[in-house]
Design an enzyme around this catalytic site. Structure first.
Site, mmCIF file in Angstrom:
data_model
loop_
_atom_site.group_PDB
_atom_site.id
_atom_site.type_symbol
_atom_site.label_atom_id
_atom_site.label_comp_id
_atom_site.label_asym_id
_atom_site.label_seq_id
_atom_site.Cartn_x
_atom_site.Cartn_y
_atom_site.Cartn_z
ATOM 1 C CE LYS A 32 -9.446 10.843 13.540
ATOM 2 N NZ LYS A 32 -8.470 10.182 14.463
ATOM 3 C CB CYS A 38 -10.687 9.397 17.336
ATOM 4 S SG CYS A 38 -9.696 9.541 18.864
ATOM 5 C CB VAL A 59 -3.900 10.143 23.653
ATOM 6 C CG1 VAL A 59 -3.610 8.809 22.979
ATOM 7 C CG2 VAL A 59 -3.896 11.270 22.628
ATOM 8 C CD GLU A 93 -8.762 6.586 15.615
ATOM 9 O OE1 GLU A 93 -8.885 6.933 16.820
ATOM 10 O OE2 GLU A 93 -8.251 7.317 14.751
#
Lengths: 268, 268
Positions: free
Chosen positions: B108, B141, B168, B38
């Site tokens: 997205k 993501c 993350v 990404e």
């Protein structure tokens, strides 16, 4: 709130013997909600639909009556699987009975393998009901592989999903982490153990490893693959109320149903 | 068919430097489809929307032009993330370019955390397109945590999902096993590595472990958490065509959309 499961090998075809086994298993358990396996009073591997019919019961039959008596006497809620008869129809169903006598049932909507020849498919959407101050839903075994099942229970407000199972594949327990993460819900997967080989060429070994899973996919308890017994954990069901995973994201509010074409459309 | 990912730490704010890094990373890779992370040419941690605007490009901007040139020269398809500008709107987008110059983009639809302040949410359903004889879709993501995203791609016929990521949190890679099991699809999750701490009080460490996942949730490749590099595996995309998991169950045909109330309804 204390939630738990009992894992054991039902004896095929003998409802009373299985109720006796469950009586002695549950005797020492202190919990508010106890979940038993799918088809826990009949066994699983029916040869044909006649056998299913012979072991079927109406909702006020011996299995649910037994559960209501026990729930009332012990002041807990009890959930488990049985063969439900409704007229000519036969469902792979689950009951949930409360200490004050309420009876909720769920008819498995995603039948597995040869069950499709033995049972009628569930005819009602997954429902959420209140019991002991908690919003609860049920699904049965193979329902887990369809994310829609637990998503519907989430959208209907469930904090806890009771999941009676007769698992023969190795995938469910790990996947339940994803289910409880994506929905931020508690789940009790009560699996059975043992082997049935009543159908020529089809030996079924049930995989145990019953599991209690929490929001974020945290595993609170997991049984061994072959042990008989019960496990109970203490939870706060309101931990399932916030779908916020950070200050900006809410896993329900952030859904984009207007961009999910085909999800509820007719089948091709 | 050879599908792969490249994992690396983009340098914030320097599109040309990142394209140079990618050039040398990809130089030795032999594949038919390569997926990059990404926002692979800009970095991730924008201070404000002005910074996003400054690093944004139209679909025919330098990033996609670079990708088209490379795809044409090397005869592969290339997918990765960039900041897409469309009028005043700024999207966290992915491109997919083919050797013959076709360009597909995806915006997205489930923005993560502070992205909700920086980007406009994607305005189109996830799409499936043909490339190199395979039906391919994209998600980015955090889209992974919503089972609806990959389900829609499945229902639209996808065999392979390209999944540029800047992860993350520690959950996605395991959950992708469930996604690829419940949908019987291939997925390439291309994650970045490195740390960004451009916003006071918000240090982001990206978790690497890029992964290629197959039907039944089989992990075909997983990178280390901190390594730079590319991995490629050989697949048969038609392995994603059968949704039959036994002679009686098909994971698409067995869905019960008529019993999934609320799944596509308006938000509460």
């Amino acid at each position: 709130m204390r939630i738990g499961f009992c894992q054991f090998p039902p004896l095929f075809g003998n409802i009373q013997a299985n109720l006796d086994s469950l009586d002695s298993l549950i005797k020492e358990v202190e919990a508010d909600v106890i979940v038993l396996p799918e088809l826990c009073t009949t066994g699983y591997q029916f040869v044909d639909r006649n056998e299913v019919a012979n072991l079927s019961e109406p909702v006020d039959g011996p299995t649910v009556q037994w559960a209501r008596n026990l729930a009332s006497k012990r002041s807990f809620s009890l959930c488990g699987g049985f063969v439900e008869r409704d007229g000519d129809r036969l469902f792979n169903s689950a009951f949930f009975v409360t200490p004050n006598g309420d009876v909720h049932t769920y008819r498995k909507i995603h039948l597995f393998n040869r069950e499709t020849e033995l049972f009628d498919p569930g005819d009602r959407p997954p429902q959420v009901f209140q019991a002991q101050g908690t919003r609860i839903g049920m699904m049965i075994c193979f329902d887990w592989i369809f994310p829609e099942t637990m998503r519907c229970l989430n959208l209907a407000g469930a904090q806890l999903v009771c999941h009676p199972s007769n698992l023969v594949l190795p995938y469910c327990q790990e996947a339940m982490k994803t289910r409880c993460l994506e929905n931020q819900i508690f789940a009790v997967t009560a699996n059975r153990i043992g082997t049935e080989s009543r159908v020529p060429g089809e030996t079924l070994t049930f995989t145990g490893a019953s599991q209690i899973t929490a929001p974020y996919g945290k595993v609170l308890a997991r049984a061994e693959e072959i042990s008989i017994g019960c496990q109970v954990v203490k939870i706060d069901p309101t931990d399932a109320d916030s779908k916020n995973v950070n200050p900006y994201n809410n896993l329900v509010a952030d859904r984009r149903p207007e961009l999910y074409p085909g999800l509820c459309g007719a089948k091709k």
